[in-house]
Design a protein around this motif. Structure first.
Motif, PDB file in Angstrom:
ATOM      1  N   HIS A  21      15.108  29.186  55.600  1.00 39.16           N
ATOM      2  CA  HIS A  21      14.631  30.348  54.843  1.00 39.16           C
ATOM      3  C   HIS A  21      14.601  31.541  55.801  1.00 39.16           C
ATOM      4  CE1 HIS A  21      12.013  33.088  52.666  1.00 39.16           C
ATOM      5  NE2 HIS A  21      12.312  32.388  51.584  1.00 39.16           N
ATOM      6  N   PRO A  22      15.076  32.692  55.355  1.00 37.94           N
ATOM      7  CA  PRO A  22      15.119  33.858  56.261  1.00 37.94           C
ATOM      8  C   PRO A  22      13.773  34.199  56.904  1.00 37.94           C
ATOM      9  CG  PRO A  22      16.349  34.314  54.261  1.00 37.94           C
ATOM     10  CD  PRO A  22      15.666  32.992  54.047  1.00 37.94           C
ATOM     11  N   SER A  23      12.695  34.115  56.149  1.00 38.41           N
ATOM     12  CA  SER A  23      11.377  34.458  56.720  1.00 38.41           C
ATOM     13  C   SER A  23      10.964  33.461  57.786  1.00 38.41           C
ATOM     14  CB  SER A  23      10.317  34.519  55.620  1.00 38.41           C
ATOM     15  OG  SER A  23      10.566  35.601  54.765  1.00 38.41           O
ATOM     16  N   ARG A  24      11.285  32.189  57.587  1.00 39.65           N
ATOM     17  CA  ARG A  24      10.904  31.181  58.580  1.00 39.65           C
ATOM     18  C   ARG A  24      11.750  31.322  59.848  1.00 39.65           C
ATOM     19  NH1 ARG A  24      10.127  28.216  53.651  1.00 39.65           N
ATOM     20  NH2 ARG A  24      12.086  27.083  53.836  1.00 39.65           N
ATOM     21  N   THR A  51       2.080  33.885  50.877  1.00 42.25           N
ATOM     22  CA  THR A  51       3.478  33.485  51.071  1.00 42.25           C
ATOM     23  C   THR A  51       3.753  33.178  52.538  1.00 42.25           C
ATOM     24  OG1 THR A  51       4.173  34.812  49.182  1.00 42.25           O
ATOM     25  CG2 THR A  51       5.882  34.216  50.769  1.00 42.25           C
ATOM     26  N   VAL A  52       3.289  34.028  53.429  1.00 42.75           N
ATOM     27  CA  VAL A  52       3.495  33.813  54.863  1.00 42.75           C
ATOM     28  C   VAL A  52       2.774  32.538  55.306  1.00 42.75           C
ATOM     29  CG1 VAL A  52       3.118  34.765  57.182  1.00 42.75           C
ATOM     30  CG2 VAL A  52       3.906  36.260  55.323  1.00 42.75           C
ATOM     31  N   SER A  53       1.588  32.308  54.789  1.00 45.61           N
ATOM     32  CA  SER A  53       0.845  31.091  55.130  1.00 45.61           C
ATOM     33  C   SER A  53       1.600  29.842  54.695  1.00 45.61           C
ATOM     34  CB  SER A  53      -0.536  31.115  54.478  1.00 45.61           C
ATOM     35  OG  SER A  53      -1.329  32.104  55.089  1.00 45.61           O
ATOM     36  N   LYS A  54       2.249  29.895  53.542  1.00 44.46           N
ATOM     37  CA  LYS A  54       3.051  28.750  53.079  1.00 44.46           C
ATOM     38  C   LYS A  54       4.232  28.502  54.007  1.00 44.46           C
ATOM     39  CE  LYS A  54       1.740  29.165  48.254  1.00 44.46           C
ATOM     40  NZ  LYS A  54       2.145  29.579  46.905  1.00 44.46           N
ATOM     41  N   HIS A  55       4.879  29.571  54.437  1.00 43.39           N
ATOM     42  CA  HIS A  55       5.991  29.420  55.385  1.00 43.39           C
ATOM     43  C   HIS A  55       5.497  28.789  56.686  1.00 43.39           C
ATOM     44  CE1 HIS A  55       9.029  31.377  53.028  1.00 43.39           C
ATOM     45  NE2 HIS A  55       8.427  32.551  53.035  1.00 43.39           N
ATOM     46  N   LEU A  56       4.367  29.273  57.182  1.00 42.18           N
ATOM     47  CA  LEU A  56       3.819  28.739  58.431  1.00 42.18           C
ATOM     48  C   LEU A  56       3.401  27.280  58.276  1.00 42.18           C
ATOM     49  CD1 LEU A  56       1.803  31.890  59.470  1.00 42.18           C
ATOM     50  CD2 LEU A  56       3.725  30.902  60.733  1.00 42.18           C
ATOM     51  N   ALA A  57       2.827  26.934  57.144  1.00 42.19           N
ATOM     52  CA  ALA A  57       2.429  25.542  56.895  1.00 42.19           C
ATOM     53  C   ALA A  57       3.644  24.623  56.889  1.00 42.19           C
ATOM     54  CB  ALA A  57       1.674  25.445  55.580  1.00 42.19           C
ATOM     55  N   LEU A  58       4.728  25.076  56.297  1.00 43.59           N
ATOM     56  CA  LEU A  58       5.949  24.278  56.266  1.00 43.59           C
ATOM     57  C   LEU A  58       6.488  24.057  57.680  1.00 43.59           C
ATOM     58  CD1 LEU A  58       8.467  24.800  53.417  1.00 43.59           C
ATOM     59  CD2 LEU A  58       9.081  23.638  55.507  1.00 43.59           C
ATOM     60  N   LEU A  59       6.506  25.123  58.476  1.00 43.25           N
ATOM     61  CA  LEU A  59       6.953  25.003  59.861  1.00 43.25           C
ATOM     62  C   LEU A  59       6.024  24.090  60.667  1.00 43.25           C
ATOM     63  CD1 LEU A  59       7.927  28.728  60.540  1.00 43.25           C
ATOM     64  CD2 LEU A  59       9.511  26.777  60.404  1.00 43.25           C
ATOM     65  N   LYS A  60       4.739  24.185  60.403  1.00 42.99           N
ATOM     66  CA  LYS A  60       3.771  23.352  61.112  1.00 42.99           C
ATOM     67  C   LYS A  60       3.920  21.882  60.717  1.00 42.99           C
ATOM     68  CE  LYS A  60      -1.081  22.990  62.312  1.00 42.99           C
ATOM     69  NZ  LYS A  60      -2.428  23.536  62.136  1.00 42.99           N
TER      70      LYS A  60
END
Length: 108
Positions: A21-24, A51-60
């Motif tokens: 995902h571009p943001s990640r 939305t940013v928190s969801k991206h960070l959670a996925l990366l984590k």
């Protein structure tokens, strides 16, 4: 493919999906330069906090970033430092593809 190989490829795919995902990818590039507060990433990306928190959670969850709560803020850092090398390799592939497409266009 045997079961052990299948499990290995599934784990590799999990990591690649987390990056897909571009943001990640943006977050990984920023964290490669140093840790960032969620509030900074929200501002840089331009999305809402959720939305940013969801991206960070996925990366984590993929094991790519770590978080640390300090007071009211949560700071993220890159756990896997070589991710930037992976992104550089992908960019090289993009450039090579673009050069190849130009050669095809020039022939036509």
């Amino acid at each position: 493919m045997n079961q052990k190989e299948k499990e290995r490829y599934e784990e590799l795919a999990k990591i690649l999906k987390a990056l897909a995902h571009p943001s990640r990818i943006f977050v990984v590039e920023k964290l490669a330069k140093g840790e960032r507060c969620v509030c900074e990433l929200v501002e840089m990306i331009g999305d809402d906090f959720s939305t940013v928190s969801k991206h960070l959670a996925l990366l984590k969850n993929a094991g790519l970033v770590a978080s640390e709560k300090r007071g009211n803020n949560v700071y993220y850092s890159l756990r896997i430092k070589c991710l930037n090398q992976l992104l550089n390799c992908v960019e090289k592939a993009l450039l090579e593809n673009a050069h190849r497409q130009l050669r095809v266009i020039k022939r036509g």
